[in-house]
Design an enzyme around this catalytic site. Structure first.
Site, PDB file in Angstrom:
ATOM      1  N   SER A  17      -2.989  -9.849  -1.001  1.00  0.00           N
ATOM      2  CA  SER A  17      -4.443  -9.725  -0.904  1.00  0.00           C
ATOM      3  C   SER A  17      -5.096  -9.187  -2.168  1.00  0.00           C
ATOM      4  CB  SER A  17      -4.819  -8.828   0.279  1.00  0.00           C
ATOM      5  OG  SER A  17      -4.310  -7.515   0.107  1.00  0.00           O
ATOM      6  N   TYR A  33       6.950   7.283  -6.665  1.00  0.00           N
ATOM      7  CA  TYR A  33       6.936   5.839  -6.903  1.00  0.00           C
ATOM      8  C   TYR A  33       8.160   5.424  -7.711  1.00  0.00           C
ATOM      9  CZ  TYR A  33       5.317   1.322  -8.745  1.00  0.00           C
ATOM     10  OH  TYR A  33       5.217  -0.003  -9.090  1.00  0.00           O
TER      11      TYR A  33
END
Length: 365
Positions: A47, A188
């Site tokens: 998206s 991360y």
């Protein structure tokens, strides 16, 4: 006599089965992937950012696209856009941290297009903050997306390619911080380290059994996407890339090349290769370099958004390929081009070397 005949027939069948298995393995020793216009391509995190750029590029080149993400409004808008251009595309609302959602992606591809040929594990979210400040709950949830989502996608894709018996591509999107740890994005980096280790391990296992799967790890450098706006921030200032970065289309180009050509690794950007190489050759020096540069180049001067506005637990805004970063954005990576044209690159480097050698000889005369 009848029993003897049955035993002979059983042995003959077993020999034939073994021959077929050996022939099958021989076929998969050198994988030949379909051309992109013949493929069905599954893309998670479609998206926005890299996923969005890849979906658009794949569709433009004739592939059928299965776009997956959590933001249904953005997915619907994307699929409507692609279909209006004559492309074939469907979407699936899915949280890749939930295995059942990932299974639904595969089921949709099977139902709509009869299966898939390339699976791209792209969905990811980051957390900015010192490691001791980040909540454990946030860490765990991020791992659900960045690591476990890749595991779920990998297992489903591999099973599909094995059951089908036709070679397919599994493409995992890693990071420059999966090759070398960093400050501020320690969670991360840890998740990407895990992803890199998973990818290398399953690649070796699949090669050992000569499975019909091409496994590629993409190593992007800094990319100009909304990645920073979607991240959870524990910082006072807004996360952002400051300095040189690349467009998401450069990563999309690498992904789609790997969809047609089996490649072990593709580095997107010299910075990604630099961190990986010098991090191994001179780790202590790299520690100091990261400490010196990474604190000031991972945020800008705007106040940081509240953590509640991040995309860690809820979908982020969609239909944006680019982010609000600050710096020089490059639309081409020499490492990607070199990967795509290894022979031409080798000849060019040899030519440059020969020219330098000739000039050096001339000066010495």
């Amino acid at each position: 006599m009848q029993k003897l005949d049955e035993e002979i027939l059983s042995v003959q069948n077993q020999v034939e089965t073994n021959k077929n298995q050996q022939a099958s393995k021989a076929v998969f020793t050198h994988l030949h992937l379909k051309k992109l216009h013949e493929q069905v391509v599954v893309i998670t995190g479609a998206s926005s950012g890299i996923g969005l750029a890849t979906a658009r590029m794949a569709a433009a080149r004739g592939a059928k696209v299965v776009a997956a993400a959590r933001n249904e409004d953005a997915l619907k808008q994307l699929v409507d856009e692609l279909r209006s251009k004559g492309c074939q595309a469907v979407y699936v609302v899915a949280d890749v941290g939930i295995e059942e959602d990932v299974m639904e992606i595969a089921d949709t591809a099977e139902r709509e297009f009869g299966g898939f040929d390339t699976w791209v594990n792209n969905a990811a979210v980051s957390i900015y903050g010192n490691a001791m400040d980040v909540k454990i709950a946030d860490m765990r949830h991020m791992f659900e997306t960045n690591f476990w989502g890749v595991v779920y996608g990998t297992r489903i894709a591999v099973k599909h390619f094995k059951d089908r018996g036709v070679p397919g591509a599994l493409i995992n999107i890693g990071s420059l911080f999966g090759d070398r740890g960093t400050v501020v994005q320690s969670t991360y980096a840890s998740a990407k380290f895990a992803l890199h280790g998973w990818t290398e391990s399953i690649r070796m296992e699949l090669e050992k059994e000569k499975a019909p799967v091409s496994v590629t790890l993409i190593h992007p450098g800094r990319i100009d996407t909304p990645y920073n706006e979607h991240a959870v921030s524990y910082l006072e200032k807004q996360p952002a890339h400051v300095g040189m970065m690349y467009t998401p289309e450069v990563v999309a180009e690498a992904i789609l090349f790997a969809a047609e050509h089996p490649k072990r690794d593709i580095f997107v950007g010299g910075q990604a290769k630099f961190l990986a190489t010098f991090g191994r050759l001179a780790p202590r020096l790299m520690d100091k370099w990261i400490q010196l540069t990474m604190y000031r180049t991972q945020h800008d001067d705007r106040p940081s958004k509240p953590r509640e506005e991040s995309a860690l637990y809820d979908p982020g805004y969609g239909m944006h390929e680019r982010g609000t970063n600050s710096g020089w954005v490059r639309d081409k990576s020499l490492y990607v081009e070199a990967t795509k044209r290894p022979v031409a690159t080798a000849l060019a480097l040899a030519g440059i070397g020969a020219s330098i050698w000739a000039m050096a000889r001339g000066k010495n005369k």
